[in-house]
Design a protein around this motif. Sequence first.
Motif, PDB file in Angstrom:
ATOM      1  N   ILE A 118      -1.968  11.185 -20.973  1.00 42.33           N
ATOM      2  CA  ILE A 118      -2.489  11.439 -19.624  1.00 42.33           C
ATOM      3  C   ILE A 118      -2.605  12.931 -19.321  1.00 42.33           C
ATOM      4  N   GLY A 119      -3.005  13.690 -20.298  1.00 44.81           N
ATOM      5  CA  GLY A 119      -3.293  15.097 -20.054  1.00 44.81           C
ATOM      6  C   GLY A 119      -2.104  16.020 -20.022  1.00 44.81           C
ATOM      7  N   GLY A 120      -0.962  15.582 -20.539  1.00 40.70           N
ATOM      8  CA  GLY A 120       0.190  16.473 -20.642  1.00 40.70           C
ATOM      9  C   GLY A 120       1.185  16.401 -19.508  1.00 40.70           C
ATOM     10  N   LEU A 133      -3.436  14.117 -11.786  1.00 39.33           N
ATOM     11  CA  LEU A 133      -3.433  14.294 -13.239  1.00 39.33           C
ATOM     12  C   LEU A 133      -4.439  15.334 -13.718  1.00 39.33           C
ATOM     13  N   ALA A 134      -5.658  15.314 -13.180  1.00 41.39           N
ATOM     14  CA  ALA A 134      -6.665  16.269 -13.653  1.00 41.39           C
ATOM     15  C   ALA A 134      -6.297  17.711 -13.335  1.00 41.39           C
ATOM     16  N   PRO A 135      -5.924  18.050 -12.093  1.00 41.69           N
ATOM     17  CA  PRO A 135      -5.537  19.441 -11.847  1.00 41.69           C
ATOM     18  C   PRO A 135      -4.274  19.845 -12.594  1.00 41.69           C
ATOM     19  N   MET A 136      -3.359  18.918 -12.801  1.00 36.91           N
ATOM     20  CA  MET A 136      -2.166  19.256 -13.586  1.00 36.91           C
ATOM     21  C   MET A 136      -2.549  19.542 -15.032  1.00 36.91           C
ATOM     22  N   ALA A 137      -3.480  18.762 -15.572  1.00 35.92           N
ATOM     23  CA  ALA A 137      -3.922  18.998 -16.951  1.00 35.92           C
ATOM     24  C   ALA A 137      -4.536  20.390 -17.090  1.00 35.92           C
ATOM     25  N   ARG A 138      -5.288  20.820 -16.077  1.00 34.99           N
ATOM     26  CA  ARG A 138      -5.894  22.157 -16.129  1.00 34.99           C
ATOM     27  C   ARG A 138      -4.837  23.256 -16.127  1.00 34.99           C
ATOM     28  N   LEU A 139      -3.665  22.934 -15.602  1.00 38.12           N
ATOM     29  CA  LEU A 139      -2.565  23.900 -15.565  1.00 38.12           C
ATOM     30  C   LEU A 139      -1.659  23.783 -16.787  1.00 38.12           C
ATOM     31  N   GLY A 140      -2.032  22.914 -17.715  1.00 40.40           N
ATOM     32  CA  GLY A 140      -1.226  22.729 -18.915  1.00 40.40           C
ATOM     33  C   GLY A 140      -0.269  21.564 -18.838  1.00 40.40           C
ATOM     34  N   ASP A 188       0.822  -1.205   0.000  1.00 39.42           N
ATOM     35  CA  ASP A 188       0.000   0.000   0.000  1.00 39.42           C
ATOM     36  C   ASP A 188       0.861   1.262   0.000  1.00 39.42           C
ATOM     37  N   LEU A 189       1.871   1.282   0.855  1.00 40.24           N
ATOM     38  CA  LEU A 189       2.707   2.471   1.000  1.00 40.24           C
ATOM     39  C   LEU A 189       3.566   2.724  -0.227  1.00 40.24           C
ATOM     40  N   ASN A 190       4.142   1.670  -0.777  1.00 38.12           N
ATOM     41  CA  ASN A 190       5.139   1.836  -1.830  1.00 38.12           C
ATOM     42  C   ASN A 190       4.593   1.772  -3.250  1.00 38.12           C
ATOM     43  N   LEU A 191       3.375   1.271  -3.427  1.00 34.46           N
ATOM     44  CA  LEU A 191       2.825   1.163  -4.771  1.00 34.46           C
ATOM     45  C   LEU A 191       1.440   1.785  -4.899  1.00 34.46           C
ATOM     46  N   ARG A 192       0.498   1.326  -4.086  1.00 35.54           N
ATOM     47  CA  ARG A 192      -0.872   1.835  -4.227  1.00 35.54           C
ATOM     48  C   ARG A 192      -0.946   3.341  -3.935  1.00 35.54           C
ATOM     49  N   ALA A 193      -0.228   3.802  -2.916  1.00 37.49           N
ATOM     50  CA  ALA A 193      -0.291   5.230  -2.565  1.00 37.49           C
ATOM     51  C   ALA A 193       0.242   6.125  -3.682  1.00 37.49           C
ATOM     52  N   PRO A 194       1.425   5.863  -4.238  1.00 38.95           N
ATOM     53  CA  PRO A 194       1.868   6.732  -5.340  1.00 38.95           C
ATOM     54  C   PRO A 194       0.987   6.623  -6.580  1.00 38.95           C
ATOM     55  N   MET A 195       0.412   5.440  -6.832  1.00 42.48           N
ATOM     56  CA  MET A 195      -0.525   5.323  -7.947  1.00 42.48           C
ATOM     57  C   MET A 195      -1.748   6.200  -7.702  1.00 42.48           C
ATOM     58  N   GLN A 220      -2.959   9.491  -9.804  1.00 41.47           N
ATOM     59  CA  GLN A 220      -4.301   9.553 -10.377  1.00 41.47           C
ATOM     60  C   GLN A 220      -5.009  10.844  -9.975  1.00 41.47           C
ATOM     61  N   LEU A 221      -4.897  11.217  -8.701  1.00 42.41           N
ATOM     62  CA  LEU A 221      -5.551  12.427  -8.204  1.00 42.41           C
ATOM     63  C   LEU A 221      -4.935  13.693  -8.790  1.00 42.41           C
TER      64      LEU A 221
END
Length: 230
Positions: free
Chosen positions: A166-168, A116-123, A102-109, A113-114
């Motif tokens: 993945i949105g840039g 990507l969308a706000p980063m895409a809005r920033l270009g 969970d700590l080393n794989l699921r958490a960074p995934m 995921q969380l």
Amino acid sequence: MNIAIVTGAGSGLGRFLAAGLAEDGLHVIAADVDAAAAAETARLTGGTAVRCDVTSRAEAEALIARAVEAGGPHVLINNAGGWTPGVQFPDAEPEAWGRTLDLNLRAPMHLTQLALAPMARLGGGAIVNIASSAGSEETPYGSPEYGAAKAGLIRFTTALGAPDRIGGTRVTCLVPNWIGLDRAHAELAAMSPEERAQAAPLIPPSKVVAAALGLLRAGAGGTVLELVGA
């Protein structure tokens, strides 16, 4: 000002990474399960401290929301990781080795995921996953679950591929060998001369920070950079 999140920023490599990003002109959100340690990193870097257990879905969501409120995130460093010494797979109970996954794989995934969308809005932004040579070597390792999780993190990075998928956002992975942190120096000092002669050279933390900054500036999506000692 660009906003960077560093997980596991309260100590060790995370604090070095936070300092390096701050010196590079970013405002660092120092996230750590240890609130006091995160606060100290924020004090040292002029950033913001957030107490966050990255394995908690709610706390991970709150961390990204905090960065969005600040105008980001532009950068995410998935650094939080590790494993608890003691009984490991196959002797550990599934709940115990599951926490390492969970700590080393699921958490960074999840954080990726969380973000990507706000980063895409920033270009588009930049994400660096901090893996370990434990995930790329083929020799026995003290914590198989940790090695498996880091191997998964490497493949997760390459599987995402080019930013336009993945949105840039460029997602890269740094794979260091043994880093010269305080714990590593103590372990090295406790070895016999014969063991010490066989040990891999320690990598200065500054070299790891420089490599991470290099990936943020120029790493193509899916890039994996292995880092070994001199």
